[in-house]
Scaffold this active site. Structure first.
Site, mmCIF file in Angstrom:
data_model
loop_
_atom_site.group_PDB
_atom_site.id
_atom_site.type_symbol
_atom_site.label_atom_id
_atom_site.label_comp_id
_atom_site.label_asym_id
_atom_site.label_seq_id
_atom_site.Cartn_x
_atom_site.Cartn_y
_atom_site.Cartn_z
ATOM 1 N N GLU A 1 0.838 -1.198 0.000
ATOM 2 C CA GLU A 1 0.000 0.000 0.000
ATOM 3 C C GLU A 1 0.872 1.247 0.000
ATOM 4 O OE1 GLU A 1 -3.070 0.241 2.943
ATOM 5 O OE2 GLU A 1 -3.859 -1.757 2.525
ATOM 6 N N HIS B 1 -8.133 1.263 0.726
ATOM 7 C CA HIS B 1 -8.099 1.332 2.196
ATOM 8 C C HIS B 1 -9.007 2.459 2.693
ATOM 9 C CE1 HIS B 1 -5.364 0.112 5.770
ATOM 10 N NE2 HIS B 1 -6.566 0.484 6.213
#
Length: 313
Positions: A263, A284
């Site tokens: 990420e 997210h």
């Protein structure tokens, strides 16, 4: 000085931290060279999930007394290193439960129904009614892996929609009162039993040595071929390649991934998910809504100020 390295509600920053020396710069998470010189004077650090609060960072912050976490996951914070230095860590417990719970139920309904990706066909003059006959959520079994506060919020909504709910949580005894909520009963199950018997499986566990890739190819093979998998917990809990392979092979009915091992996803990592059927990808964001951002930000402000004021007393 209070340093904020990732985004939060700006009213909470402006009004909640009024009168304090504050550096609010959400780009600092991606600019360690700019963050480093600020840390020497920092007494408080406010982060989300991307800022890595590790010994190297803590060594640059000798005056740091508290870390405010805009959320609840702590895998980006070295808790032992903070404890050894006498630094408190304050997550925003409970403030984004509703947002994540709504994401779980919303994506479950989207993937079960399967009717909401027909724009291009309809614009082109097609009428794919037979192909888009989906399933109802009522009567389905929601299997929760982990039964903390977010899972319970999802379960409450699921029961209201007519779902049956089961959960696996090795930290809750079978006779725990947590299984009998005021809004309905949740059935405790062993993990293999839950995987085999659930229509929708949602993950609610932290990333630890025990949970890393707990949903791998073997776990997916135990699921029903039409099961829906939702991961809004932590990247790394799911073997992403195994999910992609199962969706392409038709041995998994659908998946929603809000968190990833890498990420943010770069183009190379993202390419693995191209052209995968019945897959929802989000960045997210399950726990971030306008409302939850406000709650999380204000709770974090209170947590940080309370700790600093206690130390000064």
């Amino acid at each position: 000085m209070i340093i904020i390295t990732e985004f939060m509600d700006e009213v909470a920053v402006r009004e909640g931290l009024a009168g304090r020396e504050v550096v609010y710069d959400p780009s600092l998470v991606d600019r360690p060279e700019a963050l480093a010189p600020l840390l020497a004077d920092a007494r408080a650090l406010i982060v989300r999930n991307r800022t890595q609060v590790r010994p190297a960072l803590l060594d640059m912050a000798p005056n740091l007394r508290v870390v405010g976490r805009l959320g609840v996951g702590l895998d980006n914070i070295d808790m032992e290193a903070c404890k050894a230095r006498g630094i408190a860590v304050c997550p925003a417990m409970g403030a984004n439960d509703d947002s994540v719970a709504e994401y779980v139920i919303g994506t479950a309904m989207l993937l079960l129904r399967g009717a909401y990706r027909a724009n291009a066909d309809l614009v082109a003059g097609a009428w794919p009614r037979n192909r888009l006959t989906g399933r109802e959520i009522s009567g389905k079994v929601l299997g929760l892996i982990g039964f903390g506060s977010i899972a319970r919020a999802a379960a409450r909504r699921a029961v209201a929609l007519g779902m049956k709910v089961a959960a696996y949580d090795p930290f809750l005894a079978p006779d725990s009162p947590a299984w009998a909520q005021s809004w309905g009963k949740v059935t405790p199950m062993l993990l293999d039993e839950l995987l085999a018997g659930s229509d929708v499986i949602s993950l609610h566990v932290p990333l630890t040595a025990d949970t890393r890739r707990m949903i791998d190819a073997a776990a997916i093979a135990r699921m029903r071929d039409d099961a829906i998998l939702i991961n809004a917990a932590r990247g790394g809990v799911v073997d992403e390649a195994a999910v992609v392979a199962a969706l392409k092979a038709g041995t998994l009915g659908g998946a929603a991934l809000d968190v990833f091992e890498t990420e943010p996803l770069d183009a190379a990592a993202g390419a693995a998910f191209a052209d995968v059927p019945n897959l929802v990808l989000t960045p997210h964001i399950a726990g971030v809504t306008v409302e939850s951002n406000d709650r999380v930000s204000w709770l974090t402000v209170r947590n940080v100020l309370d700790h600093l004021e206690r130390e000064q007393a």
